[in-house]
Design an enzyme around this catalytic site. Sequence first.
Site, PDB file in Angstrom:
ATOM      1  N   ALA A   1      19.600 -27.254   2.452  1.00  0.00           N
ATOM      2  CA  ALA A   1      19.946 -28.829   2.402  1.00  0.00           C
ATOM      3  C   ALA A   1      20.571 -29.370   1.083  1.00  0.00           C
ATOM      4  O   ALA A   1      21.851 -29.671   1.036  1.00  0.00           O
ATOM      5  CB  ALA A   1      18.610 -29.626   2.800  1.00  0.00           C
TER       6      ALA A   1
ATOM      7  N   ASN B   1      12.895 -26.698  -8.411  1.00  0.00           N
ATOM      8  CA  ASN B   1      12.084 -27.668  -9.123  1.00  0.00           C
ATOM      9  C   ASN B   1      10.862 -27.063  -9.914  1.00  0.00           C
ATOM     10  O   ASN B   1      10.484 -25.839  -9.762  1.00  0.00           O
ATOM     11  CB  ASN B   1      11.283 -28.525  -7.885  1.00  0.00           C
ATOM     12  CG  ASN B   1      12.457 -29.396  -7.038  1.00  0.00           C
ATOM     13  OD1 ASN B   1      13.060 -30.303  -7.770  1.00  0.00           O
ATOM     14  ND2 ASN B   1      12.053 -29.503  -5.745  1.00  0.00           N
TER      15      ASN B   1
ATOM     16  N   LYS C   1      10.646 -35.283 -14.063  1.00  0.00           N
ATOM     17  CA  LYS C   1      10.719 -35.056 -12.629  1.00  0.00           C
ATOM     18  C   LYS C   1       9.448 -34.297 -12.265  1.00  0.00           C
ATOM     19  O   LYS C   1       8.653 -34.729 -11.244  1.00  0.00           O
ATOM     20  CB  LYS C   1      11.789 -34.237 -12.128  1.00  0.00           C
ATOM     21  CG  LYS C   1      11.947 -34.030 -10.703  1.00  0.00           C
ATOM     22  CD  LYS C   1      12.954 -33.317 -10.139  1.00  0.00           C
ATOM     23  CE  LYS C   1      13.008 -33.458  -8.640  1.00  0.00           C
ATOM     24  NZ  LYS C   1      14.199 -32.663  -8.183  1.00  0.00           N
TER      25      LYS C   1
ATOM     26  N   GLY D   1      21.678 -27.031  -1.691  1.00  0.00           N
ATOM     27  CA  GLY D   1      22.446 -26.116  -1.708  1.00  0.00           C
ATOM     28  C   GLY D   1      23.844 -26.374  -0.960  1.00  0.00           C
ATOM     29  O   GLY D   1      25.093 -26.402  -1.327  1.00  0.00           O
TER      30      GLY D   1
ATOM     31  N   GLY E   1      21.526 -19.686  -1.339  1.00  0.00           N
ATOM     32  CA  GLY E   1      20.388 -20.802  -0.844  1.00  0.00           C
ATOM     33  C   GLY E   1      21.382 -22.134  -0.327  1.00  0.00           C
ATOM     34  O   GLY E   1      21.043 -23.124  -0.865  1.00  0.00           O
TER      35      GLY E   1
END
Length: 325
Positions: A10, A103, A205, A12, A7
Amino acid sequence: MRFAVVGAGATGGFLGGLLARAGHDVTLVARGAHLEAMRRDGLRVRTADGGEFTVRPRCTDDVGAVAGAEVAFLAVKAHAVAAMAERLGAAVGHDGTLVTLQNGIPWWYFERLGGPLDGTRLETVDPGGVIAGHVDPRAVVGAVTYPATRIVEPGVVEHVEGTRFSIGELDGSRSERCRAISRALVESGLKCPVRTDIRKDLWLKLIGNAVFNPLSALTRASLTAIATDPGTRELALAMMREAVAVAEAVGVQLDLTVEQRLEGAAGVGEHKTSMLQDVESGRPLEIDALVGAVVEIGHLVGLELARLETVYACVKLLDTTLRKA
């Protein structure tokens, strides 16, 4: 070290680009126009300080390339993991290392945790147990990513801010493999602290992501707007309190108040969350790892989460509506 990035979009691509620039053996797994551009012209990385560099690592669309790496970083969205779980698990095997960069709540959250919920599978992030059935949790290193990045055109990744990738073993140990990964990332210009409680970092987060991502998708508003509008501000605080209650119920004590977390988000400015960007670009929304899993864990421990449940239902319907449009 030999690395693979599955992946290489952006985040990665940014990670893989810095590792390659530092001299590591890197294979990037990507697809579409981005892959073709990297194959043709190399990967260009624009840095936050205005610089730019180009690297030419191996680029492929074959997840099986992970088998040749000592460490693989999994940088696809959470909802894309199940579809590749069988190929990924076979390539990583029992002796490989898979660093998960998704995430939200990962499929492995209750693996190697101990306690009454040890081994519990979350249907929201691993429907039917497909991922757990193919990826050995002993191969997994958890991670929390902080860089803000974007693909500005195929083959070109722009770094906006942030250089930290926190990592940690699922059982809390300080392993040699984590120390080796940390050294490689630090040598590449990144920050990579090794944590003994990576789940706490995930929640720190997630408290923001579980609230601001769905609210921004529903309202099309920036972080600042959500945090300063009286109505959405109170809703965001109430949702955060519910998420904190879930974290505490599974043994995670956070070191900041919801008010501090809200003010931190307000200070980011007119930033569009990743979910809002997905809405605008027509991509599937990353809902379950960010919101659904929090609700599912809350139900497991007997909590009522009226606001999170309501927003979750609304954003799920939004995703369905957008896919039909």
